[in-house]
Design an enzyme around this catalytic site. Sequence first.
Site, PDB file in Angstrom:
ATOM      1  N   ASN A  89       0.829  -1.201   0.000  1.00 43.39           N
ATOM      2  CA  ASN A  89       0.000   0.000   0.000  1.00 43.39           C
ATOM      3  C   ASN A  89       0.865   1.253   0.000  1.00 43.39           C
ATOM      4  O   ASN A  89       2.012   1.212   0.453  1.00 43.39           O
ATOM      5  CB  ASN A  89      -0.845   0.056   1.280  1.00 43.39           C
ATOM      6  CG  ASN A  89      -1.750  -1.140   1.442  1.00 43.39           C
ATOM      7  OD1 ASN A  89      -2.677  -1.328   0.678  1.00 43.39           O
ATOM      8  ND2 ASN A  89      -1.468  -1.965   2.433  1.00 43.39           N
TER       9      ASN A  89
ATOM     10  N   HIS B  85       1.178  14.214  12.747  1.00 44.46           N
ATOM     11  CA  HIS B  85       0.672  14.205  14.123  1.00 44.46           C
ATOM     12  C   HIS B  85      -0.615  13.389  14.229  1.00 44.46           C
ATOM     13  O   HIS B  85      -1.564  13.798  14.876  1.00 44.46           O
ATOM     14  CB  HIS B  85       0.499  15.645  14.622  1.00 44.46           C
ATOM     15  CG  HIS B  85       1.806  16.388  14.642  1.00 44.46           C
ATOM     16  ND1 HIS B  85       2.538  16.581  15.796  1.00 44.46           N
ATOM     17  CD2 HIS B  85       2.542  16.919  13.632  1.00 44.46           C
ATOM     18  CE1 HIS B  85       3.670  17.230  15.486  1.00 44.46           C
ATOM     19  NE2 HIS B  85       3.683  17.446  14.185  1.00 44.46           N
TER      20      HIS B  85
ATOM     21  N   HIS C 290       8.096  21.674  15.921  1.00 44.00           N
ATOM     22  CA  HIS C 290       6.637  21.649  15.725  1.00 44.00           C
ATOM     23  C   HIS C 290       6.013  22.984  16.129  1.00 44.00           C
ATOM     24  O   HIS C 290       4.982  23.374  15.600  1.00 44.00           O
ATOM     25  CB  HIS C 290       6.045  20.504  16.553  1.00 44.00           C
ATOM     26  CG  HIS C 290       4.554  20.398  16.511  1.00 44.00           C
ATOM     27  ND1 HIS C 290       3.821  20.568  15.353  1.00 44.00           N
ATOM     28  CD2 HIS C 290       3.645  20.124  17.492  1.00 44.00           C
ATOM     29  CE1 HIS C 290       2.535  20.413  15.628  1.00 44.00           C
ATOM     30  NE2 HIS C 290       2.405  20.159  16.912  1.00 44.00           N
TER      31      HIS C 290
ATOM     32  N   HIS D  76       2.782  22.842  24.526  1.00 40.15           N
ATOM     33  CA  HIS D  76       3.570  22.861  23.279  1.00 40.15           C
ATOM     34  C   HIS D  76       4.595  23.991  23.326  1.00 40.15           C
ATOM     35  O   HIS D  76       5.763  23.798  22.979  1.00 40.15           O
ATOM     36  CB  HIS D  76       2.657  23.050  22.060  1.00 40.15           C
ATOM     37  CG  HIS D  76       1.926  21.812  21.642  1.00 40.15           C
ATOM     38  ND1 HIS D  76       0.737  21.425  22.217  1.00 40.15           N
ATOM     39  CD2 HIS D  76       2.217  20.883  20.710  1.00 40.15           C
ATOM     40  CE1 HIS D  76       0.323  20.299  21.637  1.00 40.15           C
ATOM     41  NE2 HIS D  76       1.201  19.938  20.720  1.00 40.15           N
TER      42      HIS D  76
HETATM   43 MN    MN Z   1       1.596  16.456  17.866  1.00 38.65          MN
END
Ligand code: MN
Length: 258
Positions: free
Chosen positions: A62, A69, A79, A207
């Site tokens: 495939n 993410h 990120h 984050h």
């Molecule tokens: Mn993430």
Amino acid sequence: MSILSSFAEALVAGRIEVVDLTAPLSSETPVIQLPEQFAQTAPFELEEVSRYDDRGPAWYWNNFRTGEHTGTHFDAPNHWVTGRDGDDVASVPVQRMIAPAAVLDFSVQVAENPDFLLEVQHIREWEVEHGPLPEGGWLLYRTGWDARSASQQDFINADDTGPHTPGVSPECARWLGEEPSLIGMGVETVGTDAGAAHSFDPPFPCHAALMGSGKYGLTQLQNLAQLPPTGALIVAAPLPIVSGSGSPSRVLALVDRG
Ligand code: MN
């Protein structure tokens, strides 16, 4: 006997158990949903190339398409804008992909309040009972949210006011970024930040703090309930996507059952 030989012997004999912390990756795997003014990440999709047929008589394979993410994945420092000059996911030192973990269980609190936020005080209280966080290790934040991972709706848990999933307070996020022993934090939810973190100050503080300090995130972990509070060793190996911001990862925990 060398350390590695004893380790291999314990592994083969089952005295070291390997626990899979990874969610299955399929088109059903939940993905984060951002407010509609932002671009959205792609769910996982398989596209068949051939399956023992005219397109390839003896082989099955495939192509796949997915966001970096999606599912159980690794957040690299670049990120977030706070870590934009930091490592891409291909530059994460392999030495840091095997690391000890502390597992902090707040599943009881989260069952009562899906918007539960981890505070510095919670970590301090855990340390009184279990000792300091491991040097060069992960903080794994158990919330029981993995029980919801079969359903996008249950996992995102959104209503008119947005998603309701557990996370970390802005103050605790700053602390996690500054805490020298940690290389990152792992969670069971769709991201390291709370569902409501879009409206925190700063927005998405976990984050901002983790990526801004060159640390990592691990998300959509499963089976943290099978891990002891201390002593597990985590293997978290993202694909080396050149210039990538993250990658689906197979995340394993080695647990001493001897
Ligand atoms: Mn993430």
